[in-house]
Design a protein around this motif. Structure first.
Motif, PDB file in Angstrom:
ATOM      1  N   ILE A  45       0.659  -1.143   0.121  1.00 28.54           N
ATOM      2  CA  ILE A  45       0.148   0.097   0.232  1.00 28.54           C
ATOM      3  C   ILE A  45       0.872   1.237  -0.131  1.00 28.54           C
ATOM      4  O   ILE A  45       2.171   0.942   0.353  1.00 28.54           O
ATOM      5  CB  ILE A  45      -0.843  -0.128   1.284  1.00 28.54           C
ATOM      6  CG1 ILE A  45      -0.166  -0.110   2.482  1.00 28.54           C
ATOM      7  CG2 ILE A  45      -1.835  -1.208   1.129  1.00 28.54           C
ATOM      8  CD1 ILE A  45      -0.854   0.061   3.942  1.00 28.54           C
ATOM      9  N   SER A  46      -0.053   2.408  -0.274  1.00 26.53           N
ATOM     10  CA  SER A  46       0.976   3.596  -0.112  1.00 26.53           C
ATOM     11  C   SER A  46       1.237   3.915   1.386  1.00 26.53           C
ATOM     12  O   SER A  46       0.344   3.680   2.221  1.00 26.53           O
ATOM     13  CB  SER A  46       0.264   4.692  -0.873  1.00 26.53           C
ATOM     14  OG  SER A  46      -0.786   5.158   0.033  1.00 26.53           O
ATOM     15  N   GLU A  48       0.670   6.823   2.391  1.00 19.66           N
ATOM     16  CA  GLU A  48      -0.467   7.732   2.799  1.00 19.66           C
ATOM     17  C   GLU A  48      -1.558   6.641   3.332  1.00 19.66           C
ATOM     18  O   GLU A  48      -2.346   7.019   4.372  1.00 19.66           O
ATOM     19  CB  GLU A  48      -0.983   8.307   1.539  1.00 19.66           C
ATOM     20  CG  GLU A  48      -1.487   9.712   1.746  1.00 19.66           C
ATOM     21  CD  GLU A  48      -1.791  10.324   0.288  1.00 19.66           C
ATOM     22  OE1 GLU A  48      -1.956   9.646  -0.865  1.00 19.66           O
ATOM     23  OE2 GLU A  48      -2.376  11.279   0.347  1.00 19.66           O
ATOM     24  N   GLU A  49      -1.865   5.857   2.602  1.00 22.39           N
ATOM     25  CA  GLU A  49      -2.735   4.841   3.197  1.00 22.39           C
ATOM     26  C   GLU A  49      -2.288   3.999   4.754  1.00 22.39           C
ATOM     27  O   GLU A  49      -3.111   3.845   5.174  1.00 22.39           O
ATOM     28  CB  GLU A  49      -3.076   3.676   2.153  1.00 22.39           C
ATOM     29  CG  GLU A  49      -3.985   2.376   2.510  1.00 22.39           C
ATOM     30  CD  GLU A  49      -5.419   3.022   2.556  1.00 22.39           C
ATOM     31  OE1 GLU A  49      -5.840   3.958   2.169  1.00 22.39           O
ATOM     32  OE2 GLU A  49      -6.122   2.078   3.118  1.00 22.39           O
ATOM     33  N   ALA A  50      -1.291   3.695   4.668  1.00 27.81           N
ATOM     34  CA  ALA A  50      -0.673   3.192   5.897  1.00 27.81           C
ATOM     35  C   ALA A  50      -0.968   4.075   6.967  1.00 27.81           C
ATOM     36  O   ALA A  50      -1.323   3.646   8.031  1.00 27.81           O
ATOM     37  CB  ALA A  50       0.808   2.987   5.769  1.00 27.81           C
ATOM     38  N   ARG A  51      -0.708   5.415   6.845  1.00 27.82           N
ATOM     39  CA  ARG A  51      -0.834   6.461   7.916  1.00 27.82           C
ATOM     40  C   ARG A  51      -2.406   6.356   8.293  1.00 27.82           C
ATOM     41  O   ARG A  51      -2.669   6.299   9.520  1.00 27.82           O
ATOM     42  CB  ARG A  51      -0.367   7.719   7.576  1.00 27.82           C
ATOM     43  CG  ARG A  51       1.183   7.875   7.097  1.00 27.82           C
ATOM     44  CD  ARG A  51       1.941   8.573   8.395  1.00 27.82           C
ATOM     45  NE  ARG A  51       3.212   7.991   8.401  1.00 27.82           N
ATOM     46  CZ  ARG A  51       4.099   8.953   7.718  1.00 27.82           C
ATOM     47  NH1 ARG A  51       3.980  10.037   7.284  1.00 27.82           N
ATOM     48  NH2 ARG A  51       5.650   8.322   7.426  1.00 27.82           N
ATOM     49  N   ILE A  52      -3.331   6.281   7.393  1.00 28.09           N
ATOM     50  CA  ILE A  52      -4.723   6.281   7.720  1.00 28.09           C
ATOM     51  C   ILE A  52      -5.095   4.943   8.139  1.00 28.09           C
ATOM     52  O   ILE A  52      -5.820   5.028   9.365  1.00 28.09           O
ATOM     53  CB  ILE A  52      -5.474   6.468   6.247  1.00 28.09           C
ATOM     54  CG1 ILE A  52      -5.369   7.536   5.478  1.00 28.09           C
ATOM     55  CG2 ILE A  52      -7.053   5.985   6.654  1.00 28.09           C
ATOM     56  CD1 ILE A  52      -5.766   7.699   4.188  1.00 28.09           C
ATOM     57  N   ARG A  53      -4.475   3.882   7.890  1.00 25.48           N
ATOM     58  CA  ARG A  53      -5.051   2.399   8.579  1.00 25.48           C
ATOM     59  C   ARG A  53      -4.227   2.591   9.969  1.00 25.48           C
ATOM     60  O   ARG A  53      -4.939   1.962  10.783  1.00 25.48           O
ATOM     61  CB  ARG A  53      -4.126   1.399   7.759  1.00 25.48           C
ATOM     62  CG  ARG A  53      -4.997   1.304   6.467  1.00 25.48           C
ATOM     63  CD  ARG A  53      -4.439  -0.039   5.703  1.00 25.48           C
ATOM     64  NE  ARG A  53      -5.348  -0.097   4.380  1.00 25.48           N
ATOM     65  CZ  ARG A  53      -4.962  -1.108   3.527  1.00 25.48           C
ATOM     66  NH1 ARG A  53      -4.180  -2.177   4.048  1.00 25.48           N
ATOM     67  NH2 ARG A  53      -5.411  -1.301   2.513  1.00 25.48           N
ATOM     68  N   GLU A  64       6.938   0.550   6.987  1.00 21.01           N
ATOM     69  CA  GLU A  64       7.123   1.409   5.843  1.00 21.01           C
ATOM     70  C   GLU A  64       8.211   0.998   5.146  1.00 21.01           C
ATOM     71  O   GLU A  64       9.351   1.020   5.773  1.00 21.01           O
ATOM     72  CB  GLU A  64       6.920   3.067   6.265  1.00 21.01           C
ATOM     73  CG  GLU A  64       5.655   3.486   6.895  1.00 21.01           C
ATOM     74  CD  GLU A  64       5.562   4.682   7.057  1.00 21.01           C
ATOM     75  OE1 GLU A  64       6.647   5.582   6.891  1.00 21.01           O
ATOM     76  OE2 GLU A  64       4.819   5.163   7.676  1.00 21.01           O
ATOM     77  N   ARG A  69       6.041   3.868   0.067  1.00 20.35           N
ATOM     78  CA  ARG A  69       5.580   2.434   0.028  1.00 20.35           C
ATOM     79  C   ARG A  69       5.555   1.721   1.391  1.00 20.35           C
ATOM     80  O   ARG A  69       6.592   2.000   2.028  1.00 20.35           O
ATOM     81  CB  ARG A  69       6.349   1.810  -1.082  1.00 20.35           C
ATOM     82  CG  ARG A  69       6.224   1.887  -2.626  1.00 20.35           C
ATOM     83  CD  ARG A  69       6.823   1.261  -3.319  1.00 20.35           C
ATOM     84  NE  ARG A  69       6.798  -0.120  -3.543  1.00 20.35           N
ATOM     85  CZ  ARG A  69       7.642  -1.020  -3.196  1.00 20.35           C
ATOM     86  NH1 ARG A  69       8.833  -0.884  -3.353  1.00 20.35           N
ATOM     87  NH2 ARG A  69       7.399  -2.380  -3.464  1.00 20.35           N
ATOM     88  N   ASP A  72       1.288  -3.740   4.625  1.00 19.74           N
ATOM     89  CA  ASP A  72       0.242  -4.085   5.763  1.00 19.74           C
ATOM     90  C   ASP A  72      -0.025  -5.558   5.706  1.00 19.74           C
ATOM     91  O   ASP A  72      -0.324  -6.270   5.039  1.00 19.74           O
ATOM     92  CB  ASP A  72      -1.209  -3.341   5.304  1.00 19.74           C
ATOM     93  CG  ASP A  72      -2.050  -3.674   6.560  1.00 19.74           C
ATOM     94  OD1 ASP A  72      -1.781  -4.412   7.619  1.00 19.74           O
ATOM     95  OD2 ASP A  72      -3.206  -3.087   6.404  1.00 19.74           O
TER      96      ASP A  72
END
Ligand SMILES: [Zn+2]
Length: 140
Positions: A45-46, A48-53, A64, A69, A72
């Motif tokens: 995942i990106s 950005e998406e990692a921080r949201i999750r 990370e 990149r 998860d």
């Protein structure tokens, strides 16, 4: 009897209750120093998406890989995704070609919990460390 495992899992590792945190990854056979123990593969995942999750999930299983990149491991079945942090670890993380690999830094005995230094984590020092090492930093 041995549990079938993928070829990238070089040594037998089992998930058991850990004195450090929740569950942990424990060696079920001796591991010599400097060798690859295994790896975890997950969903790319990106960041950005990692921080949201990371804000949504109770147990964070995201690494990370670079500034853009991340992976998860939330849905991974690889036992090493349960590897806990220790300030005096017996293994280290190595991120290579988008994979998270684990290498022993000391001889690991059967039944011993495998630990790594997480380094920078999403917890940002808000989580107490219970690794029990003499030089424990106290926080994650
Ligand atoms: Zn510690």
């Amino acid at each position: 009897m041995s549990t079938p495992r993928p070829s990238y899992q070089k040594f037998a590792v089992e998930v058991r209750d850990s004195a450090i945190d929740g569950q942990g990854a424990f060696a079920s056979e001796p591991v010599p120093p400097k060798v690859k123990i295994g790896e975890i593969r997950g969903e790319a995942i990106s960041v950005e998406e990692a921080r949201i999750r990371a804000t949504r999930s109770e147990r964070i299983m995201i690494v990370e890989l670079s500034a853009r990149r991340a992976i998860d491991f939330g849905r991974s079945t690889d036992p090493m995704r349960y590897t806990n942090h220790s300030c005096q670890p017996n293994a280290r993380l190595c991120i290579r070609q988008g994979r998270v690999e684990f290498y022993a830094v000391k001889p690991i005995a059967p039944g011993e919990e495998i630990t790594v230094n997480y380094g920078e984590t999403h917890h940002e020092g808000r989580l107490a460390c219970r690794c029990g090492a003499a030089d424990c930093m106290g926080r994650l």
